[in-house]
Design an enzyme around this catalytic site. Sequence first.
Site, PDB file in Angstrom:
ATOM      1  N   TYR A 135      -0.971  -9.778   4.184  1.00  0.00           N
ATOM      2  CA  TYR A 135      -2.433  -9.744   4.171  1.00  0.00           C
ATOM      3  C   TYR A 135      -2.919 -10.619   3.029  1.00  0.00           C
ATOM      4  O   TYR A 135      -2.723 -10.282   1.861  1.00  0.00           O
ATOM      5  CB  TYR A 135      -2.897  -8.298   4.005  1.00  0.00           C
ATOM      6  CG  TYR A 135      -4.393  -8.072   4.052  1.00  0.00           C
ATOM      7  CD1 TYR A 135      -5.287  -9.040   4.508  1.00  0.00           C
ATOM      8  CD2 TYR A 135      -4.916  -6.850   3.650  1.00  0.00           C
ATOM      9  CE1 TYR A 135      -6.643  -8.806   4.554  1.00  0.00           C
ATOM     10  CE2 TYR A 135      -6.285  -6.596   3.704  1.00  0.00           C
ATOM     11  CZ  TYR A 135      -7.143  -7.580   4.148  1.00  0.00           C
ATOM     12  OH  TYR A 135      -8.500  -7.337   4.188  1.00  0.00           O
ATOM     13  N   LYS A 163      -2.260 -11.600   8.294  1.00  0.00           N
ATOM     14  CA  LYS A 163      -3.687 -11.324   8.427  1.00  0.00           C
ATOM     15  C   LYS A 163      -4.384 -12.263   7.451  1.00  0.00           C
ATOM     16  O   LYS A 163      -4.292 -12.112   6.234  1.00  0.00           O
ATOM     17  CB  LYS A 163      -4.017  -9.873   8.107  1.00  0.00           C
ATOM     18  CG  LYS A 163      -5.512  -9.563   8.212  1.00  0.00           C
ATOM     19  CD  LYS A 163      -5.828  -8.121   7.833  1.00  0.00           C
ATOM     20  CE  LYS A 163      -7.338  -7.868   7.884  1.00  0.00           C
ATOM     21  NZ  LYS A 163      -7.685  -6.484   7.455  1.00  0.00           N
TER      22      LYS A 163
END
Length: 292
Positions: A135, A163
Amino acid sequence: MTHIFEGTGVALITPFSNNQVDYPAIRKQVNYLIDQGIQSLVVNGTTAENPTLTQDEKDKILKTVIEENASRVPIIVGTGTNNTAYSIQASLRAKALGADAIMLITPYYLKTSQRGLIAHFEAIANAVELPVVLYNVPSRTNSTIEVDTLVHLSKNPYIVALKDATNDFDYFKAIQQHIDTDQFALYSGNDDNIVDYYNQGGHGVISVVANVIPRAFQEIYSHSESRAQLFEPISQLLEAMSIDVNPVPIKYLAALEGFGQYEVRLPLVPLNEEEQAQLKAVYQQFKEGVEA
């Protein structure tokens, strides 16, 4: 290896009632989201107010989601912190409870170098042996995963997705040039850029607003020929939601839909009455347009 999912994953909120986790509301929302076509559930992330949850709450939330999901869609669990040993423990606990994958944020506050990011992420991935979604959200962590670092990490057999909340399409294109995206998935972490992200080869989104409009968000991925047209009314809703930081606005909309009371935990505070009225008006206008 196939991607964990394609299309819309939802970064689940944590519904509260009287400052307690509302587990019946979680069960209700899980079924609603799956029935409306979402492709993955992301548990205990930023939108879930992760830092305000106790470990017992996190475990019980995950157990509740896994039980209600009944293996219908993949479940990804946010287990990353700025403490590598703690992240390993949390990830192993998630694995034991039945998670399909984990999501690891870049270390915040106790920041590290790119070499440190490699050591941190690989230590967790190798210890846990579950698919890992990295992320990258520099606006929250003031740290980024550089392209060369990501290329190195993508060679780890467990690190299978990103992400990407940078909203940087030069970064996105550079990743595509150096990583086999047939094997490594790229998910947007920004609801407002999904049309361009999909059109340029992204595999999906981990969405906030899809907590309340899951079908409309999934349809944007599924209908490539009309993405811009489908997204236009959603963009107005997203603009209205920029009135405060995530997850303050989405918690209000979720409460309107019956997923818990409108409560957030400190240091977050709810929208005031005027802000609530403004957001409610835009949301109702959006729903009327969809239902027309």
